[in-house]
Design an enzyme around this catalytic site. Structure first.
Site, PDB file in Angstrom:
ATOM      1  N   GLY A 261      26.917  17.656  15.041  1.00 22.41           N
ATOM      2  CA  GLY A 261      28.063  18.143  14.301  1.00 22.41           C
ATOM      3  C   GLY A 261      27.719  18.940  13.073  1.00 22.41           C
ATOM      4  O   GLY A 261      28.518  19.754  12.603  1.00 22.41           O
ATOM      5  N   PHE A 262      26.530  18.740  12.506  1.00 22.15           N
ATOM      6  CA  PHE A 262      26.160  19.427  11.278  1.00 22.15           C
ATOM      7  C   PHE A 262      25.172  20.567  11.483  1.00 22.15           C
ATOM      8  O   PHE A 262      24.786  21.229  10.552  1.00 22.15           O
ATOM      9  CB  PHE A 262      25.562  18.439  10.271  1.00 22.15           C
ATOM     10  CG  PHE A 262      26.614  17.709   9.493  1.00 22.15           C
ATOM     11  CD1 PHE A 262      27.663  18.391   8.909  1.00 22.15           C
ATOM     12  CD2 PHE A 262      26.551  16.334   9.340  1.00 22.15           C
ATOM     13  CE1 PHE A 262      28.629  17.723   8.187  1.00 22.15           C
ATOM     14  CE2 PHE A 262      27.515  15.655   8.612  1.00 22.15           C
ATOM     15  CZ  PHE A 262      28.561  16.350   8.039  1.00 22.15           C
TER      16      PHE A 262
ATOM     17  N   LYS B 193      15.652  19.658  10.987  1.00 26.33           N
ATOM     18  CA  LYS B 193      17.103  19.495  11.056  1.00 26.33           C
ATOM     19  C   LYS B 193      17.742  20.572  10.175  1.00 26.33           C
ATOM     20  O   LYS B 193      17.722  20.481   8.952  1.00 26.33           O
ATOM     21  CB  LYS B 193      17.462  18.090  10.568  1.00 26.33           C
ATOM     22  CG  LYS B 193      18.937  17.747  10.506  1.00 26.33           C
ATOM     23  CD  LYS B 193      19.054  16.297  10.058  1.00 26.33           C
ATOM     24  CE  LYS B 193      20.478  15.879   9.766  1.00 26.33           C
ATOM     25  NZ  LYS B 193      20.557  14.480   9.320  1.00 26.33           N
TER      26      LYS B 193
ATOM     27  N   ASP C 283      26.399   4.361   9.091  1.00 27.51           N
ATOM     28  CA  ASP C 283      26.564   5.136  10.321  1.00 27.51           C
ATOM     29  C   ASP C 283      25.505   4.771  11.358  1.00 27.51           C
ATOM     30  O   ASP C 283      24.948   5.626  12.030  1.00 27.51           O
ATOM     31  CB  ASP C 283      26.513   6.633  10.007  1.00 27.51           C
ATOM     32  CG  ASP C 283      27.144   7.476  11.114  1.00 27.51           C
ATOM     33  OD1 ASP C 283      27.939   6.918  11.905  1.00 27.51           O
ATOM     34  OD2 ASP C 283      26.838   8.674  11.203  1.00 27.51           O
TER      35      ASP C 283
END
Length: 412
Positions: A99-100, A117, A214
């Protein structure tokens, strides 16, 4: 011959008299000068010592102040280095997307293989979340936590550099019918124990009390030896020593893993992570995913597991690919622990310390689990303010796969 000094119009003064008068005066002057000299010398020495101490004190203060900055700043990579390592972020090097942003495999000039990332320019994770993840992971050192090697913050670029783990993430195995068989019982039990020790470190053994918020199968990375490493600290929070819980200004997390008190009231604590851990354990035992569970016997995986436990059929829950190759006592223990972790009342959930002890012991007695908390679905009509932030997690996972659905509530 007698010597006299004669002054005009005055009486004669003998040499002896002059000596008697002058010598004490000279002596007195010498004493005064000596005293002044010694005083000045002592003062200079004192000032020099104070100055040196001040320099040392400044050095200590500067070191202490700089140490925190250096911890993070020393991890900063040049954008050009990362671009070269990933062959200009080539699609051939892309190993996942969340999602990011995207995750790439790269190789540094030293030959070290890394996972990069790269957050999307329009991603929901801002500079604050980015710095939070870097600062937290730079301070954490545990074999069951993903090691952050550095970061790059240049212009609109926000990049995290991790150690590369060849087996990617846990969800790639437990949800894939073709790969489930690669996780035998010994591997699953080892992974469950490693995750537990990693969370215990966050809660109790690190210099900070950290709530991950999370935890999910896709945030558990697996190295070459199938050792688990917890990642994704973008929304992690710190509890003070005297705090039992905190209230979030907005609710972020992943469907199927959020505890009810966090999903409904925005209240999180160590027991929120315990709940998420329980879901992961039951998913690993059954090979089924909680967020899209389908069965005529129950609406969700947690209720399905509890019904089997209540009816005395816990071993029927086990992933069929295990084909009886497991230790009965360990399997039942994991199901028992998993159900205790997902109890509705946080007080009824065990601590991670007690879980670690239970998994490593054969003589710990456990309380009987009650019916677990309800499973929060994104279609729940009681949550009108909840909405989807795409089909991804609000904290981009290092899972290198399609992530879970996530939820955000602007006002908890």
């Amino acid at each position: 011959m007698k010597h006299d000094i004669v002054y005009a119009g005055k009486k004669k003064i003998s040499t002896a008299t002059i000596i008697i008068i002058v010598v004490p005066i000279v002596a007195l002057v010498l004493v005064i000068l000596s005293f002044c000299f010694l005083t000045m010398r002592a003062r200079k020495k004192s000032n020099a010592i104070k100055g040196e101490n001040l320099k040392k004190s400044d050095h200590v203060l500067n070191y202490q102040a700089a140490s925190e900055l250096t911890t993070v700043d020393s991890l900063q990579f040049d954008f050009g280095t990362i671009e070269a390592a990933t062959n200009k972020f080539s699609d051939d090097n892309k190993i996942g997307e969340g999602g990011f942003g995207k995750v790439y495999k790269g190789t540094l000039p030293s030959g070290q293989v890394i996972a990069v990332k790269r957050l999307g320019k329009s991603s929901g994770q801002g500079v604050e979340q980015f710095k939070n993840e870097v600062e937290l992971q730079a301070k954490l050192q545990h074999k069951n936590l993903a090691g952050v090697l550095g970061f790059c913050l240049e212009g609109e670029e926000k990049i995290l550099i991790y150690e590369f783990v060849p087996n990617r993430s846990l969800d790639n195995f437990i949800y894939d019918s073709k790969k489930q068989g690669q996780l035998d019982w010994a591997a699953r039990y080892k992974i469950i124990g490693g995750i537990a020790r990693g969370i215990k470190y966050l809660h109790e053994d690190s210099q900070l009390r950290i709530i991950h918020r999370d935890l999910k199968a896709s945030s558990i990375l697996l190295d070459a030896d199938m050792n688990p490493k917890i990642s994704d600290f973008g929304i992690a929070r710190i509890l003070e020593v005297d705090q039992t819980h905190k209230n979030a200004s907005r609710i972020v997390g992943t469907y199927g893993y959020m505890s009810p008190e966090y999903a409904m009231q925005g209240e999180f604590s160590e027991k929120s992570d315990v709940y998420s851990f329980g879901v992961i354990v039951l998913e690993m035992i059954t090979g089924k995913k909680n967020s899209n569970f389908e069965s005529e016997a129950a609406e969700d995986l947690l209720s399905y597991a509890w019904i089997h436990w209540r009816d005395g059929r816990p071993l029927e829950l086990l992933d069929p690919t295990l084909e009886g190759f497991y230790l009965i006592d360990e399997a039942i223990k994991c199901i028992h622990v998993g159900l205790l972790c997902v109890q509705k009342d946080p007080a009824d959930r065990p601590t991670m310390a007690s879980i670690v002890l239970t998994l490593s012991s054969h003589s710990v007695s456990l309380p009987t689990p009650l019916q677990p908390a309800f499973f929060l679905r994104n279609t729940d009509q009681n949550l009108p303010q909840m909405y989807m932030e795409s089909d991804q997690s609000t904290s981009m996972s290092m899972s290198w796969s399609i992530n879970d659905e996530s939820v955000t509530e602007p006002h908890a």
